[in-house]
Design an enzyme around this catalytic site. Structure first.
Site, PDB file in Angstrom:
ATOM      1  N   THR A 170       0.807  -1.222   0.000  1.00 47.91           N
ATOM      2  CA  THR A 170       0.000   0.000   0.000  1.00 47.91           C
ATOM      3  C   THR A 170       0.839   1.269   0.000  1.00 47.91           C
ATOM      4  OG1 THR A 170      -0.117   0.042   2.431  1.00 47.91           O
ATOM      5  CG2 THR A 170      -1.848  -1.170   1.252  1.00 47.91           C
ATOM      6  N   CYS A 181      -3.454  -0.455  14.240  1.00 44.58           N
ATOM      7  CA  CYS A 181      -4.310  -0.048  13.128  1.00 44.58           C
ATOM      8  C   CYS A 181      -5.414  -1.095  12.908  1.00 44.58           C
ATOM      9  CB  CYS A 181      -3.493   0.125  11.855  1.00 44.58           C
ATOM     10  SG  CYS A 181      -4.426   0.899  10.514  1.00 44.58           S
ATOM     11  N   ARG A 202      -7.245  -4.572   7.868  1.00 40.15           N
ATOM     12  CA  ARG A 202      -6.914  -5.996   7.812  1.00 40.15           C
ATOM     13  C   ARG A 202      -5.400  -6.184   7.909  1.00 40.15           C
ATOM     14  NH1 ARG A 202      -8.845  -9.214   2.602  1.00 40.15           N
ATOM     15  NH2 ARG A 202      -7.201  -7.919   1.694  1.00 40.15           N
ATOM     16  N   ARG A 235       4.214   6.672   3.434  1.00 36.38           N
ATOM     17  CA  ARG A 235       3.437   7.829   3.866  1.00 36.38           C
ATOM     18  C   ARG A 235       2.504   7.409   5.005  1.00 36.38           C
ATOM     19  NH1 ARG A 235       1.309   5.918  -0.819  1.00 36.38           N
ATOM     20  NH2 ARG A 235      -0.951   5.504  -0.855  1.00 36.38           N
ATOM     21  N   CYS A 261      -0.548   6.459   7.443  1.00 35.83           N
ATOM     22  CA  CYS A 261      -1.899   5.925   7.277  1.00 35.83           C
ATOM     23  C   CYS A 261      -2.920   6.980   7.701  1.00 35.83           C
ATOM     24  CB  CYS A 261      -2.056   4.668   8.134  1.00 35.83           C
ATOM     25  SG  CYS A 261      -3.711   3.970   8.154  1.00 35.83           S
ATOM     26  N   CYS A 314      -5.269   5.019  11.006  1.00 32.49           N
ATOM     27  CA  CYS A 314      -4.768   4.926  12.380  1.00 32.49           C
ATOM     28  C   CYS A 314      -4.006   6.181  12.802  1.00 32.49           C
ATOM     29  CB  CYS A 314      -3.897   3.692  12.561  1.00 32.49           C
ATOM     30  SG  CYS A 314      -2.293   3.755  11.706  1.00 32.49           S
ATOM     31  N   TRP A 355      12.746  15.930  51.179  1.00 35.05           N
ATOM     32  CA  TRP A 355      11.348  15.713  50.792  1.00 35.05           C
ATOM     33  C   TRP A 355      10.970  16.627  49.633  1.00 35.05           C
ATOM     34  CZ3 TRP A 355       7.018  18.633  50.140  1.00 35.05           C
ATOM     35  CH2 TRP A 355       5.815  17.940  49.957  1.00 35.05           C
ATOM     36  N   TYR A 384      10.171  15.452  45.796  1.00 39.97           N
ATOM     37  CA  TYR A 384       8.830  15.713  45.271  1.00 39.97           C
ATOM     38  C   TYR A 384       8.910  16.457  43.941  1.00 39.97           C
ATOM     39  CZ  TYR A 384       3.871  16.956  45.256  1.00 39.97           C
ATOM     40  OH  TYR A 384       2.547  17.087  44.913  1.00 39.97           O
ATOM     41  N   ASP A 432       8.273  11.522  53.985  1.00 34.60           N
ATOM     42  CA  ASP A 432       6.867  11.925  54.006  1.00 34.60           C
ATOM     43  C   ASP A 432       6.099  11.199  55.114  1.00 34.60           C
ATOM     44  OD1 ASP A 432       4.624  13.269  52.221  1.00 34.60           O
ATOM     45  OD2 ASP A 432       3.892  11.284  52.793  1.00 34.60           O
TER      46      ASP A 432
END
Length: 499
Positions: free
Chosen positions: A30, A38, A41, A63, A65, A68, A418, A422, A438
């Site tokens: 294709t 995708c 098929r 190129r 699709c 999808c 701490w 974080y 903590d």
């Protein structure tokens, strides 16, 4: 990245979402390339070839699709691939860095030589930096044409093309299409916003992620309602662009629907990049959950709540030291009102201010900070932090080296381990950061010393940040269960230190 063709083909045949964004399949019959998920098929094995990136597939003549849509695939997390530096550079390109910058500037930004960056890119993605950048421009333009009603001129500029003529020529040469051929649908009828979909790898613990942010939402900056998260957004794209974003979950499609205000049209790549980091869309929950084992079983697909601005997270952490979340939210809202830029009247009523920039906070008089409820000691810490970020001596984003950044934060008077850990968790998105001192984490794990904490949590490395989110979630559940029992008994309150 080593692609085993047999494994890749099995993933394509089964539409395995764990591999979405990990590779792309080119189909010789294709001439298009697709995501592993995708819905078309399944092509014959002899017609398939596999590529590390969309750019590599296009380099080999395929190129994208139109079904999808490779531009919708999830990205990678920081610790998700071996080439962390290459991925950091790729993320910057995805967010529009090359629209104004050069390869040399990109290399300097991630702290390597230009030659080394070129080697990294070729090894990781199978293409050059410029080839990758060109593909990302085209895929962004393709997305904007398909998902928005922006004029072609605006699309070309937002995607980083210097002119409409250049954009048309490249689109025709690479895809054999014109902008009108890619225009999938008309405007959605709302002129002041742009709507996009961002994919993720399931499962996604959306409710837990949303609850984490709701608990910490700052009035005027954030709003959580009707199962969605909204907030103000200030994006620097050469000049500053002020707007807002709303994020909602569409589980049937395995995407997040992201709505941006039209004021962010010129900085769409940067804005979407901030959303990806905030929502941790590069996460591979199959890897993280398997490593965490029993800890992740109750809430699979937990994401690490990130940030749209690393400086904001650092300020939240400093303000939230040894006070309750409610108190911290009140102070942060007062700071935003005094030093944050006001949004225009077209913004939702609940979103009024952008979070203050480092330069704005550094310039605030001490009296203004006191009026916002910031104690004198924290005010000095905040302004020292703001000054370092404003003058560029301290970077607090996902591309900053975590070990050095944590050390630089701890060198600021008033910032301990701490706070630094974080910030590493949420601003840098570092998956192995862990704020071991903590209170809530110590309580839920039943340990009393830092050494005991490290011994207990070593099993979760290098995903201890995700472990911390799971443990905080457990702590909140336990607190809710105990509320009824404690209602009739006077109780002392402990600092929550969970900003």
């Amino acid at each position: 990245m080593n692609l085993d063709p047999d494994t890749c083909y099995k993933a394509v045949a089964s539409h395995d979402r764990r591999f979405d964004g990990r590779f792309y399949v080119g189909v010789s019959s294709t001439g298009v390339y697709c995501r592993p998920v995708c819905a078309v098929r399944t092509p014959k094995r002899e017609n398939c070839s596999f590529y590390e990136s969309a750019a590599a597939a296009e380099k080999h003549g395929f190129r994208p699709c139109l079904r999808c849509r490779p531009e919708l695939a999830p990205g990678h997390g920081l610790a998700d691939i071996s080439g962390r530096l290459a991925q950091a550079a790729a993320t910057l390109i995805d967010e529009g860095f090359m629209a104004e910058g050069s390869v040399a500037a990109l290399a300097a930004r991630i702290g390597v030589t230009e030659r080394h960056l070129r080697r990294l890119f070729d090894a990781q993605f199978g293409v050059s930096v410029l080839e990758y950048a060109q593909t990302q421009r085209l895929l962004l333009a393709k997305r904007l044409l398909a998902d928005t009603a922006l004029p072609v001129t605006e699309v070309a500029l937002a995607a980083g093309f210097g002119s409409v003529r250049r954009f048309n020529d490249v689109l025709k040469t690479r895809y054999g299409l014109t902008p009108l051929a890619l225009r999938r649908r008309a405007a959605d009828g709302v002129a002041d916003r742009l709507v996009f979909e961002l994919g993720y790898r399931p499962p996604l613990a959306w409710e837990a992620w949303l609850a984490f942010l709701a608990t910490r939402a700052v009035d005027g900056i954030e709003d959580v309602r009707d199962g969605a998260y909204a907030r103000t957004l200030l994006v620097d794209g050469g000049s500053r662009h002020l707007g807002w974003v709303r994020i909602e979950h569409v589980p049937r499609r395995l995407v997040l629907r992201v709505t941006l205000s039209a004021s962010l049209a010129r900085v769409i790549p940067q804005a979407l990049g901030k959303v990806r980091r905030l929502c941790d869309l590069g996460c591979r929950p199959d890897v993280v959950d398997r490593h965490l084992g029993e800890l992740a079983q109750a809430v699979p697909g937990m994401r690490l709540p990130g940030s749209v601005d690393g400086f904001e997270i650092a300020v939240r952490a400093v303000v939230g030291q040894v006070i309750s979340v409610v108190q911290a939210r009140r102070i942060l809202a007062a700071l935003a009102e005094r030093a944050g830029q006001a949004l225009p009247d077209t913004a939702p009523d609940s979103l009024r201010f952008a979070f203050p920039t480092a330069a704005a906070l550094a310039a605030l008089p001490p009296q203004t900070l006191r009026e916002a409820g910031v104690p004198a000691g924290k005010a000095r810490t905040l302004q020292a932090l703001a000054q370092r970020v404003a003058d560029g001596t301290l970077a607090l984003d996902a591309h900053a080296p975590p070990e050095q950044t944590v050390a630089a934060l701890r060198a600021i008077d008033g910032i301990g381990d701490w706070t630094a850990q974080y910030v590493a968790m949420r601003a840098l998105g570092w998956p192995d950061a862990f704020p071991g001192t903590d209170y809530a984490l110590r309580k839920v794990l039943g340990v009393s010393t830092v050494r005991a904490m490290h011994e207990r949590t070593a099993q979760w490395a290098p995903w201890r940040a995700y472990a911390a989110i799971h443990l905080w979630h457990r702590y909140e559940a336990v607190k809710d269960e105990m509320k009824g029992a404690q209602a009739a008994t006077p109780a002392t309150t402990e600092p929550e230190t969970m900003t």
